[in-house]
Scaffold this motif. Structure first.
Motif, PDB file in Angstrom:
ATOM      1  N   GLY A  95      24.709  60.400  47.225  1.00  0.00           N
ATOM      2  CA  GLY A  95      25.722  61.465  47.197  1.00  0.00           C
ATOM      3  C   GLY A  95      25.972  62.050  48.573  1.00  0.00           C
ATOM      4  O   GLY A  95      27.114  62.189  49.014  1.00  0.00           O
ATOM      5  N   SER A  96      24.889  62.364  49.305  1.00  0.00           N
ATOM      6  CA  SER A  96      25.049  62.992  50.614  1.00  0.00           C
ATOM      7  C   SER A  96      25.754  62.054  51.589  1.00  0.00           C
ATOM      8  O   SER A  96      26.626  62.475  52.348  1.00  0.00           O
ATOM      9  CB  SER A  96      23.687  63.388  51.177  1.00  0.00           C
ATOM     10  OG  SER A  96      23.270  64.608  50.614  1.00  0.00           O
ATOM     11  N   LEU A  97      25.342  60.771  51.564  1.00  0.00           N
ATOM     12  CA  LEU A  97      25.963  59.812  52.486  1.00  0.00           C
ATOM     13  C   LEU A  97      27.453  59.667  52.179  1.00  0.00           C
ATOM     14  O   LEU A  97      28.282  59.623  53.100  1.00  0.00           O
ATOM     15  CB  LEU A  97      25.279  58.453  52.387  1.00  0.00           C
ATOM     16  CG  LEU A  97      23.936  58.339  53.111  1.00  0.00           C
ATOM     17  CD1 LEU A  97      23.341  56.960  52.892  1.00  0.00           C
ATOM     18  CD2 LEU A  97      24.095  58.606  54.599  1.00  0.00           C
ATOM     19  N   VAL A 148      32.946  60.206  53.863  1.00  0.00           N
ATOM     20  CA  VAL A 148      34.330  60.581  53.531  1.00  0.00           C
ATOM     21  C   VAL A 148      34.795  61.729  54.426  1.00  0.00           C
ATOM     22  O   VAL A 148      35.877  61.677  55.024  1.00  0.00           O
ATOM     23  CB  VAL A 148      34.450  60.947  52.033  1.00  0.00           C
ATOM     24  CG1 VAL A 148      35.805  61.549  51.739  1.00  0.00           C
ATOM     25  CG2 VAL A 148      34.227  59.717  51.186  1.00  0.00           C
ATOM     26  N   ALA A 149      33.948  62.775  54.544  1.00  0.00           N
ATOM     27  CA  ALA A 149      34.342  63.916  55.375  1.00  0.00           C
ATOM     28  C   ALA A 149      34.503  63.485  56.831  1.00  0.00           C
ATOM     29  O   ALA A 149      35.459  63.885  57.509  1.00  0.00           O
ATOM     30  CB  ALA A 149      33.304  65.029  55.271  1.00  0.00           C
ATOM     31  N   ILE A 161      27.080  63.927  60.590  1.00  0.00           N
ATOM     32  CA  ILE A 161      25.961  64.874  60.604  1.00  0.00           C
ATOM     33  C   ILE A 161      26.444  66.252  60.169  1.00  0.00           C
ATOM     34  O   ILE A 161      25.848  66.912  59.317  1.00  0.00           O
ATOM     35  CB  ILE A 161      25.343  64.990  62.023  1.00  0.00           C
ATOM     36  CG1 ILE A 161      24.906  63.623  62.534  1.00  0.00           C
ATOM     37  CG2 ILE A 161      24.170  65.946  62.003  1.00  0.00           C
ATOM     38  CD1 ILE A 161      24.406  63.671  63.958  1.00  0.00           C
ATOM     39  N   PHE A 162      27.555  66.673  60.769  1.00  0.00           N
ATOM     40  CA  PHE A 162      28.099  67.995  60.474  1.00  0.00           C
ATOM     41  C   PHE A 162      28.383  68.140  58.991  1.00  0.00           C
ATOM     42  O   PHE A 162      28.053  69.157  58.369  1.00  0.00           O
ATOM     43  CB  PHE A 162      29.374  68.210  61.293  1.00  0.00           C
ATOM     44  CG  PHE A 162      30.072  69.504  60.993  1.00  0.00           C
ATOM     45  CD1 PHE A 162      29.701  70.670  61.641  1.00  0.00           C
ATOM     46  CD2 PHE A 162      31.092  69.557  60.057  1.00  0.00           C
ATOM     47  CE1 PHE A 162      30.335  71.868  61.358  1.00  0.00           C
ATOM     48  CE2 PHE A 162      31.734  70.747  59.772  1.00  0.00           C
ATOM     49  CZ  PHE A 162      31.353  71.907  60.418  1.00  0.00           C
ATOM     50  N   ALA A 163      28.990  67.123  58.388  1.00  0.00           N
ATOM     51  CA  ALA A 163      29.375  67.205  56.978  1.00  0.00           C
ATOM     52  C   ALA A 163      28.140  67.241  56.086  1.00  0.00           C
ATOM     53  O   ALA A 163      28.088  68.006  55.113  1.00  0.00           O
ATOM     54  CB  ALA A 163      30.266  66.020  56.609  1.00  0.00           C
ATOM     55  N   ILE A 164      27.130  66.442  56.399  1.00  0.00           N
ATOM     56  CA  ILE A 164      25.933  66.420  55.558  1.00  0.00           C
ATOM     57  C   ILE A 164      25.199  67.758  55.655  1.00  0.00           C
ATOM     58  O   ILE A 164      24.763  68.324  54.647  1.00  0.00           O
ATOM     59  CB  ILE A 164      25.023  65.241  55.966  1.00  0.00           C
ATOM     60  CG1 ILE A 164      25.679  63.935  55.498  1.00  0.00           C
ATOM     61  CG2 ILE A 164      23.641  65.383  55.349  1.00  0.00           C
ATOM     62  CD1 ILE A 164      24.954  62.697  55.918  1.00  0.00           C
ATOM     63  N   LEU A 194      17.957  61.623  59.012  1.00  0.00           N
ATOM     64  CA  LEU A 194      19.294  61.045  59.202  1.00  0.00           C
ATOM     65  C   LEU A 194      19.969  61.688  60.412  1.00  0.00           C
ATOM     66  O   LEU A 194      20.578  60.998  61.237  1.00  0.00           O
ATOM     67  CB  LEU A 194      20.149  61.242  57.952  1.00  0.00           C
ATOM     68  CG  LEU A 194      21.507  60.562  58.053  1.00  0.00           C
ATOM     69  CD1 LEU A 194      21.368  59.054  57.988  1.00  0.00           C
ATOM     70  CD2 LEU A 194      22.454  61.041  56.973  1.00  0.00           C
ATOM     71  N   GLY A 195      19.835  63.017  60.512  1.00  0.00           N
ATOM     72  CA  GLY A 195      20.415  63.705  61.675  1.00  0.00           C
ATOM     73  C   GLY A 195      19.840  63.155  62.969  1.00  0.00           C
ATOM     74  O   GLY A 195      20.571  62.861  63.921  1.00  0.00           O
TER      75      GLY A 195
END
Lengths: 345, 277
Positions: free
Chosen positions: A117-119, A124-125, A246-249, A299-300
């Motif tokens: 979900g996060s990815l 997308v964002a 990164i920002f979106a997550i 991930l960041g």
């Protein structure tokens, strides 16, 4: 008076010594199979634009690819992340690798689904932000004049609107929030900063002579932008895309933690929110909140490491700096150092 | 190609730039009422110091800037400013830029640079025909073996080789007039003559009309039939090349000639500089 060398015979048009000297070695040999030579040239061109595989890049890639694969594959092998028949608040064990939540959900299953979900939200964002920033930034920079004024005005307005409060306002007004909606909202609040950078960069590229030359050749504006300008923005665009992910997550995690995240889907953020409302910290259930938090951090870190490697292509000075420090240190060790504390330009 | 009437004419060209300084606007007249006619097979040299407006004239003729007033006429009729008419004009009038390190896109191969103008101006050609033309262009500018130069990228070429590519690109659409904006000023002195002679040879072969922009009087005399001397946006002196160099009339031309390096005066110049310092 004219200089004496102008008297040289005009018919001598052949290569001057300087040109002959610059001709690469190997050209004089028999002409090789052209197909293979072309393929090699293409490969060389692409490789030149790729970052060198350093430890920094390798560890970044391992982290990002590992997490992505985990998000793609793991959900197929776990139990349903919303199956509540397990005993509640179990610490990690052979049955439940990362324990269970208060409602009896398996944390590992939730983490696998949450990664996916996060990815998805991040990608997308990030893509939305990328497209919008290219549209506003590059067009403003290339077209100039009135189009620039209008596009820059919109960019500047988006830039000064504080992102997270706007996202919160939009999120509270929409009742059923799907992950897609959250991704779109995060995307349309994240493009302004990159657009400013792209505008400046494409203004500079626009003034290059090769852009003028392609206009003189008769290229149309869209081809000048797509073929002459955009390829030279590629490293910058990649860096901005990764940063937008990164920002979106992080944004999604923040929103979800405040209870404004996507309803009906599982992300790292919703897991953290559940852990918080389920008083995971109070009951000492570390296995509930540490895994999603750690995943966000990893991930960041991975994306940032890749970004640093790309930065080194954009700005070669960064690439030289570590090598330079190493050399200074080595020289100092061998007793022929210039200064004790070498500073780097 | 051998029409007697083939000409590129600049008639009363004026270019003004609006400068903004805070809220105040001022007008800079970069080019003031310049007229000249370039005929096929002839070369006009436009000589002047930096900021005299000579590059602005080049950019106006290459249709990178729009003149504030005045006309550019091709073969006696007004030239197009947009759409198909502009495309046709660009097929006839091309430009060689000053800096060969900036005028080729580092991302693309040499073949791309030559192929695009051919494709744009001759869409009827097949892939193989385009490739043939690219190779023959490279051979015409003496970059051989052409197949190997075609697939290289600009950074793999020397300055002189790049400027040859730029000349080939200008010839690619089948241009009859070429504006060369200081084509050798960024090159090493040792290879300047080679590039200029190449341009001269191509001009003779194709009966090109060349507008040669420079600040170097020596190459202007060597290379051109007529010299126009520009000073602060105006043409202050014009005439056959030898006449302008050997018998300058205007003060500015005289000063320009004095400033040119002259082996016999080197000592005098040194004394002058030392006594001033």
């Amino acid at each position: 008076m004219p200089e004496p060398h102008t008297a040289v015979d005009e018919a001598v048009v052949d290569r001057t010594p300087a040109d002959t000297f610059a001709a690469p070695i190997g050209i004089t040999s028999a002409v090789p199979d052209t197909g293979r030579a072309e393929a090699e040239a293409a490969k060389r061109g692409i490789r030149r634009r790729m970052p060198k595989l350093t430890l920094k890049l390798a560890s970044g890639l391992v982290l990002v690819v590992g997490i992505t694969l985990f998000g793609i594959i793991a959900p197929f092998f776990t139990q349903s992340p919303t199956f509540s028949g397990n005993p509640s608040l179990q610490p990690p064990s052979a049955d439940h690798w990362l324990g269970t939540t208060k409602l009896g959900y398996d944390v590992f299953a939730q983490l696998a689904q949450g990664t996916r979900g996060s990815l998805l939200i991040g990608i997308v964002a990030g893509s939305i932000a990328l497209v919008l920033s290219v549209l506003f930034g590059v067009l403003a920079g290339y077209l100039g004049n009135w189009s620039d004024e209008i596009l820059s005005l919109v960019t500047n307005i988006m830039l000064v609107i504080p992102g997270l409060p706007l996202v919160m306002v939009i999120a509270t007004y929409v009742p059923g929030r799907s992950w897609l909606l959250v991704a779109i909202v995060l995307g349309i609040t994240a493009w302004a900063g990159p657009a400013v950078v792209l505008r400046a960069q494409s203004r500079s590229l626009r003034a290059r002579e090769y852009v003028a030359a392609s206009r003189v050749a008769g290229e149309r504006a869209h081809r000048v932008i797509l073929v002459e300008i955009l390829p030279n923005l590629l490293p910058l665009l990649t860096a901005q895309f990764l940063f937008a992910i990164i920002f979106a997550i992080l944004g999604e995690a923040g929103l979800s933690y405040l209870g404004l995240g996507p309803t009906g889907s599982i992300t790292w953020g919703t897991m953290l929110n559940d852990a918080q409302t389920g008083q995971a910290i109070g009951t000492g259930a570390w296995w509930w909140f540490v895994p999603p938090g750690l995943m966000i951090a990893l991930l960041g870190a991975g994306l940032s490491l890749i970004n640093f490697s790309i930065d080194e292509i954009i700005n070669p000075k960064l690439r030289i700096a570590p090598e330079y420090t190493r050399r200074v240190r080595k020289a100092a060790r061998e007793g022929r150092g210039v200064a004790v504390e070498g500073s780097i330009a | 190609m051998n029409q007697p009437t083939a000409s590129l004419e600049a008639r009363n060209l004026v270019k003004e730039f609006r400068l903004r300084n805070g809220l105040k606007f001022s007008t800079l007249q970069a080019v003031k009422d310049v007229s000249f006619t370039l005929e096929a097979g002839r070369t006009i040299a436009l000589v002047g110091e930096s900021g005299s407006g000579k590059s602005t004239i080049a950019r106006m003729i290459a249709k990178l800037e729009t003149p504030t007033s005045g006309d550019i006429l091709l073969d006696g009729s007004p030239s197009g400013t947009r759409g198909r008419a502009l495309a046709a004009y660009r097929g006839d009038v091309q430009m060689v830029f000053q800096d060969p390190f900036a005028s080729l896109n580092p991302f693309h191969s040499i073949e791309h640079h030559l192929e695009r103008p051919i494709r744009i101006h001759h869409p009827e050609l097949s892939r193989a025909e385009v490739r043939d033309r690219v190779l023959s262009l490279l051979e015409r500018v003496r970059l051989t073996p052409a197949t190997q130069f075609a697939e290289r990228r600009p950074h793999e070429l020397s300055g002189g080789q790049r400027q040859r590519v730029a000349i080939a690109r200008a010839l690619a659409p089948g241009a009859r007039f070429i504006v060369a904006d200081e084509p050798v000023s960024m090159l090493d002195v040792s290879i300047r003559l080679g590039v200029l002679n190449l341009l001269a040879a191509l001009q003779r072969e194709e009966r090109l009309g060349v507008l040669y922009i420079t600040h170097d009087l020596a190459t202007a005399r060597h290379f051109s039939d007529e010299i126009l001397v520009m000073y602060r946006g105006e043409i202050v002196e014009r005439g056959p090349a030898d006449a302008v160099i050997l018998d300058p009339q205007h003060d500015y031309t005289k000063r320009l000639l004095e400033a040119a390096a002259d082996p016999e005066r080197l000592g005098a110049l040194r004394d002058e500089v030392r006594s001033a310092g």
